[in-house]
Scaffold this active site. Structure first.
Site: not given
Ligand code: EPZ
Length: 418
Positions: A22-23, A92, A116, A121-124, A307, A329, A399
């Site tokens: 999926k990811n 998301r 969520c 889940r910020p996107i900064d 995960d 995480i 999902r």
């Molecule tokens: C991906 O989410 C996966 N989703 C998640 O899988 C997975 O748990 C995660 O990576 C970590 O491996 C998909 O690939 C679709 P991150 P993502 O950005 O990209 C913080 C599942 O169960 N952060 O690596 O959203 C964030 O809040 C899902 O299949 C910021 O602070 O994860 C988190 O604490 C759930 N600012 C950490 O980083 C940002 O701009 C990791 O998030 C971006 C992230």
């Protein structure tokens, strides 16, 4: 509302072919919007999140047809660069379309994905990287409006944390940008390497996908291609954890063995026998699991995957001894523990730490899945428990797991969707 009814206590035995990831499929579908011509994605799992991605592609003017695990995406000029809030909020990972649409059309408007079930889940980091590449970004009442004023340009970006989503979004923004982009401290998850593999097959110039430094030289155009999505390493971890929880002997085929190594090495310490070859994993679990003496710390790849934390915890609820988890995480990734406790588990959560004291047996209960991996963990616990467990809220599980009940039934587990 659908539910799973699980009758526990049967050992799992047999061979299962793993679904596609999926990811990996989701960012690759977004990437297909950047190409001229057809992209044929094979091994694309049949999941509600994949349907949501198809709807976004169709909404922005690409044609996405999906059947029999193959998505055919025909991209042309985008008809809109504003993704409606209703589609953004379906999942998301919709945020991954921001980089693709901005990279292709030079502008994109999305609403903030917000928090969520896993917490904020910020996107900064996504936005800071895009700004460095020349995008103007403003926030109008929860809508993020990004404009490139022509083509984005290459930039040197160092991520403060190896975010998977930020790395993917910046790759998608950079493939058609003017000049070279370097992403340092990039996420190294195998799904990033798969996205880069797809983009390279479409004509992109990318070095280092899957390593902590990625160099992308922008090209004028990308073309279509045929590509096979990698196997799902988290679905793989889930079925292995189920066999560890229920006992049994299973073989997974079409497995991403190397990408699963951080999980396999920990699972092996619980006493399961695990052998792997190129794309097959054999697991035998003949006796009670042993608790883990080392703390399970979730970390970015190649650390232990967040995960897979919930499904491993489900198996360890009946291990001999006490295991300790540290979730590094996400803030809210222990929501499955209440349901496991209702089934008789002994788990204490203190902030990012969860202490799991192994009990002899779990028993069936009426429980509700509150997130994808937590829901899968409940199914794993139920397969090893005495009696019948009723799991509601299974739309969360759908999902990410392709017909979980069929996969488990192939292995001899007693689980029905009603
Ligand atoms: C991906 O989410 C996966 N989703 C998640 O899988 C997975 O748990 C995660 O990576 C970590 O491996 C998909 O690939 C679709 P991150 P993502 O950005 O990209 C913080 C599942 O169960 N952060 O690596 O959203 C964030 O809040 C899902 O299949 C910021 O602070 O994860 C988190 O604490 C759930 N600012 C950490 O980083 C940002 O701009 C990791 O998030 C971006 C992230």
């Amino acid at each position: 509302m659908q539910k799973f009814i699980v009758r526990g206590g049967r050992r799992l035995c047999g061979e299962l072919t793993l679904q596609g990831s999926k990811n990996s499929a989701l960012p690759i579908m977004a990437a297909a919007a950047l190409c001229d011509g057809d992209c044929v994605l094979k091994n694309c799992p049949e999941l509600t999140d994949i349907y949501a991605a198809s709807r976004i592609l169709n909404c922005i003017g690409c044609k996405c047809r999906y059947s029999a695990n193959t998505a055919v995406i025909t991209a042309s000029e985008l008809t809109t660069t504003a993704i409606p809030a209703s589609l953004m909020q379906e999942m998301r990972s919709s945020i991954i379309f921001l980089g693709a649409v901005l990279g292709k059309a030079g502008e994109c408007t999305v609403c903030l994905p917000g928090g969520c079930e896993l917490g904020p889940r910020p996107i900064d980091m996504h936005l800071a990287g895009m700004r460095k590449m020349g995008a103007d970004i403003s926030d109008y009442g929860g809508n993020i409006v990004c404009r490139a004023h022509g083509r984005l340009h290459g930039a040197k970006i160092s991520l403060p944390f190896p975010s998977v989503g930020a790395t993917e979004n910046l790759i998608l923004s950079a493939v058609n940008a003017d000049g070279e982009t370097v992403i340092n401290n990039a996420a190294r998850e195998p799904e990033i390497a798969d996205l880069c593999g797809f983009l390279r097959a479409c004509g992109a110039d990318i070095a280092g996908g899957g390593e902590s430094s990625i160099v992308i030289r922008g090209v004028e155009r990308l073309h279509g291609c045929e590509y096979t999505v990698m196997p799902d390493r988290i679905a793989g971890a889930t079925y292995l954890a189920m066999a560890a929880a229920a006992g049994g002997e299973i073989i997974l085929t079409n497995a991403c063995v190397q990408g699963m190594e951080p999980f396999l090495s920990v699972l092996e310490q619980t006493g399961c026998s695990i052998y792997s070859s190129e794309d097959r994993i054999y697991l035998r679990c003949g006796s009670r699991l042993k608790a883990l003496s080392d703390r399970v710390r979730t970390m970015p790849h190649p650390g232990f995957p967040t995960d897979a934390q919930a499904v491993l915890m489900a198996a360890l609820t009946t291990a001999e001894g006490t295991s300790v988890f540290e979730e590094n995480i996400f803030d809210c990734r222990y929501r499955h523990t209440d349901a496991l406790v209702k089934m008789g588990a002994d788990i204490q959560v203190m902030g990012k730490i969860a202490v799991v004291k192994g009990v002899n047996r779990l028993h069936g209960a009426k429980i509700e899945a509150t997130d994808l991996r937590g829901g899968a963990a409940m199914a794993a616990a139920a397969l090893g428990a005495d009696g019948i467990t009723e799991i509601s809220g299974i739309s969360h599980i759908d999902r990410g797991y392709e017909r979980l009940e069929e996969a488990v039934s192939i292995l001899g587990g007693d689980i029905k969707r009603v």
